[in-house]
Design a protein around this motif. Structure first.
Motif, PDB file in Angstrom:
ATOM      1  N   UNK A 185     -51.146 -87.616  63.933  1.00 37.20           N
ATOM      2  CA  UNK A 185     -49.822 -88.199  64.157  1.00 37.20           C
ATOM      3  C   UNK A 185     -48.863 -87.826  63.025  1.00 37.20           C
ATOM      4  N   UNK A 186     -49.342 -87.890  61.797  1.00 36.30           N
ATOM      5  CA  UNK A 186     -48.490 -87.516  60.664  1.00 36.30           C
ATOM      6  C   UNK A 186     -48.134 -86.036  60.726  1.00 36.30           C
ATOM      7  N   UNK A 187     -49.076 -85.201  61.118  1.00 38.62           N
ATOM      8  CA  UNK A 187     -48.822 -83.766  61.208  1.00 38.62           C
ATOM      9  C   UNK A 187     -47.814 -83.450  62.321  1.00 38.62           C
ATOM     10  N   UNK A 188     -47.995 -84.057  63.468  1.00 36.35           N
ATOM     11  CA  UNK A 188     -47.159 -83.746  64.631  1.00 36.35           C
ATOM     12  C   UNK A 188     -45.809 -84.459  64.582  1.00 36.35           C
ATOM     13  N   UNK A 197     -53.743 -92.323  51.957  1.00 33.63           N
ATOM     14  CA  UNK A 197     -53.738 -91.504  53.162  1.00 33.63           C
ATOM     15  C   UNK A 197     -52.388 -90.824  53.347  1.00 33.63           C
ATOM     16  N   UNK A 198     -51.314 -91.589  53.233  1.00 34.60           N
ATOM     17  CA  UNK A 198     -49.968 -91.032  53.414  1.00 34.60           C
ATOM     18  C   UNK A 198     -49.656 -89.980  52.361  1.00 34.60           C
ATOM     19  N   UNK A 227     -50.880 -82.289  51.130  1.00 31.97           N
ATOM     20  CA  UNK A 227     -51.454 -81.144  51.834  1.00 31.97           C
ATOM     21  C   UNK A 227     -50.368 -80.389  52.604  1.00 31.97           C
ATOM     22  N   UNK A 228     -49.433 -81.115  53.183  1.00 28.84           N
ATOM     23  CA  UNK A 228     -48.327 -80.473  53.896  1.00 28.84           C
ATOM     24  C   UNK A 228     -47.494 -79.634  52.924  1.00 28.84           C
ATOM     25  N   UNK A 229     -47.158 -80.200  51.768  1.00 30.01           N
ATOM     26  CA  UNK A 229     -46.359 -79.479  50.765  1.00 30.01           C
ATOM     27  C   UNK A 229     -47.100 -78.248  50.251  1.00 30.01           C
ATOM     28  N   UNK A 230     -48.378 -78.399  49.958  1.00 31.00           N
ATOM     29  CA  UNK A 230     -49.165 -77.271  49.454  1.00 31.00           C
ATOM     30  C   UNK A 230     -49.283 -76.184  50.518  1.00 31.00           C
ATOM     31  N   UNK A 231     -49.513 -76.582  51.762  1.00 31.24           N
ATOM     32  CA  UNK A 231     -49.624 -75.623  52.852  1.00 31.24           C
ATOM     33  C   UNK A 231     -48.330 -74.837  53.027  1.00 31.24           C
ATOM     34  N   UNK A 232     -47.195 -75.529  53.009  1.00 27.63           N
ATOM     35  CA  UNK A 232     -45.896 -74.845  53.136  1.00 27.63           C
ATOM     36  C   UNK A 232     -45.685 -73.864  51.991  1.00 27.63           C
ATOM     37  N   UNK A 233     -46.010 -74.282  50.788  1.00 26.89           N
ATOM     38  CA  UNK A 233     -45.830 -73.427  49.615  1.00 26.89           C
ATOM     39  C   UNK A 233     -46.735 -72.199  49.681  1.00 26.89           C
TER      40      UNK A 233
END
Length: 108
Positions: free
Chosen positions: A44-47, A71-72, A78-84
């Motif tokens: 849910x957080x990803x989508x 969790x948040x 992980x989202x920030x690291x993935x984008x970078x």
């Protein structure tokens, strides 16, 4: 540290790794309701970049406020690291397996 090392430390099976890539918390490889709930929240957080009220209530019944904040924050980092990593075209370490190296859950 690549997927196989993370998976081993977390005691994930190949079926669970495949499920995390191309499945959901309802896949048969997840037997713990707590794991299923974490996967649902992470998806849910990803989508949607949000959790609806009903999901938040289920999480709050299972996890402490500190665990929910963890969790948040973990999902956000992980989202920030993935984008970078993706935007900078950071190469994978040699010999690092990708998620596609693990089979998708049956029926997908």
């Amino acid at each position: 540290m690549h997927i196989a090392r993370f998976a081993a430390r977390a005691r994930l099976t190949d079926a669970q790794i495949g499920s995390l890539t191309d499945g959901s918390g309802t896949d048969a490889c997840w037997t713990s309701e707590r794991d299923r709930l974490l996967i649902e929240a992470t998806d849910a957080l990803h989508i949607h970049h949000d959790l609806d009220g009903a999901l938040w209530e289920r999480l709050a019944a299972e996890f402490s406020p500190a665990q929910l904040l963890d969790l948040l924050m973990l999902c956000g980092w992980y989202h920030a690291i993935s984008c970078t990593a993706r935007a900078t075209r950071l190469p994978l370490e040699p010999g690092t397996p990708g998620f596609t190296d693990f089979a998708a859950p049956a029926g997908r």
